[in-house]
Design a protein around this motif. Sequence first.
Motif, PDB file in Angstrom:
ATOM      1  N   ARG A  32       0.640  -1.869   0.460  1.00 10.00           N
ATOM      2  CA  ARG A  32       0.843  -1.064   1.618  1.00 10.00           C
ATOM      3  C   ARG A  32       2.154  -0.030   1.350  1.00 10.00           C
ATOM      4  O   ARG A  32       1.717   1.137   1.864  1.00 10.00           O
ATOM      5  N   ASP A  33       3.072  -0.638   0.665  1.00 11.92           N
ATOM      6  CA  ASP A  33       4.163   0.367   0.498  1.00 11.92           C
ATOM      7  C   ASP A  33       3.896   1.218  -0.441  1.00 11.92           C
ATOM      8  O   ASP A  33       4.303   2.624  -0.220  1.00 11.92           O
ATOM      9  N   TYR A  34       3.060   1.036  -1.357  1.00 12.57           N
ATOM     10  CA  TYR A  34       2.779   2.052  -2.673  1.00 12.57           C
ATOM     11  C   TYR A  34       1.969   3.272  -1.878  1.00 12.57           C
ATOM     12  O   TYR A  34       2.131   4.480  -2.046  1.00 12.57           O
ATOM     13  N   ILE A  35       0.798   2.649  -1.020  1.00  8.89           N
ATOM     14  CA  ILE A  35       0.260   3.833  -0.234  1.00  8.89           C
ATOM     15  C   ILE A  35       1.053   4.622   0.792  1.00  8.89           C
ATOM     16  O   ILE A  35       0.715   5.980   0.775  1.00  8.89           O
ATOM     17  N   LEU A  36       1.735   3.924   1.330  1.00  9.52           N
ATOM     18  CA  LEU A  36       2.805   4.903   2.220  1.00  9.52           C
ATOM     19  C   LEU A  36       3.635   5.584   1.395  1.00  9.52           C
ATOM     20  O   LEU A  36       3.807   6.957   2.042  1.00  9.52           O
ATOM     21  N   SER A  37       3.994   5.530   0.311  1.00  5.69           N
ATOM     22  CA  SER A  37       4.830   6.353  -0.369  1.00  5.69           C
ATOM     23  C   SER A  37       3.965   7.426  -1.214  1.00  5.69           C
ATOM     24  O   SER A  37       4.675   8.398  -1.391  1.00  5.69           O
ATOM     25  N   GLU A  45       1.186   0.192  10.377  1.00  6.73           N
ATOM     26  CA  GLU A  45       1.486  -0.968  10.905  1.00  6.73           C
ATOM     27  C   GLU A  45       0.248  -1.591  11.698  1.00  6.73           C
ATOM     28  O   GLU A  45       0.184  -2.619  11.885  1.00  6.73           O
ATOM     29  N   ASN A  46      -0.554  -0.915  12.351  1.00  4.20           N
ATOM     30  CA  ASN A  46      -1.847  -1.294  12.896  1.00  4.20           C
ATOM     31  C   ASN A  46      -3.164  -1.401  12.277  1.00  4.20           C
ATOM     32  O   ASN A  46      -4.115  -1.934  12.699  1.00  4.20           O
ATOM     33  N   VAL A  47      -2.932  -1.295  10.905  1.00  2.00           N
ATOM     34  CA  VAL A  47      -4.057  -1.289   9.907  1.00  2.00           C
ATOM     35  C   VAL A  47      -4.173  -2.810   9.354  1.00  2.00           C
ATOM     36  O   VAL A  47      -3.621  -3.408   8.827  1.00  2.00           O
TER      37      VAL A  47
END
Length: 77
Positions: A32-37, A45-47
């Motif tokens: 999740r963090d990798y994709i966000l960056s 958050e809602n995924v």
Amino acid sequence: MIKVLLFAHLQEKVGQESISIERIETTVKDIRDYILSAYDIGNLENVMIAVNEEYALDDDMVKAGDVVALIPPVSGG
């Protein structure tokens, strides 16, 4: 390699149906963090995230060969 499937608006924002992450082992939160960056997609958050077709929590482990799906909320009418 971990394959990440994208659906709905996530697919549109990234511009492809899936991405590959070159890791042997990681957590759902790290993905999740990798994709966000790496991609300008807003927040996740809602995924809901599924690993090998089963919903997963942030601390669940993901290994090379697994398929991760990012499933945003959908509405219909």
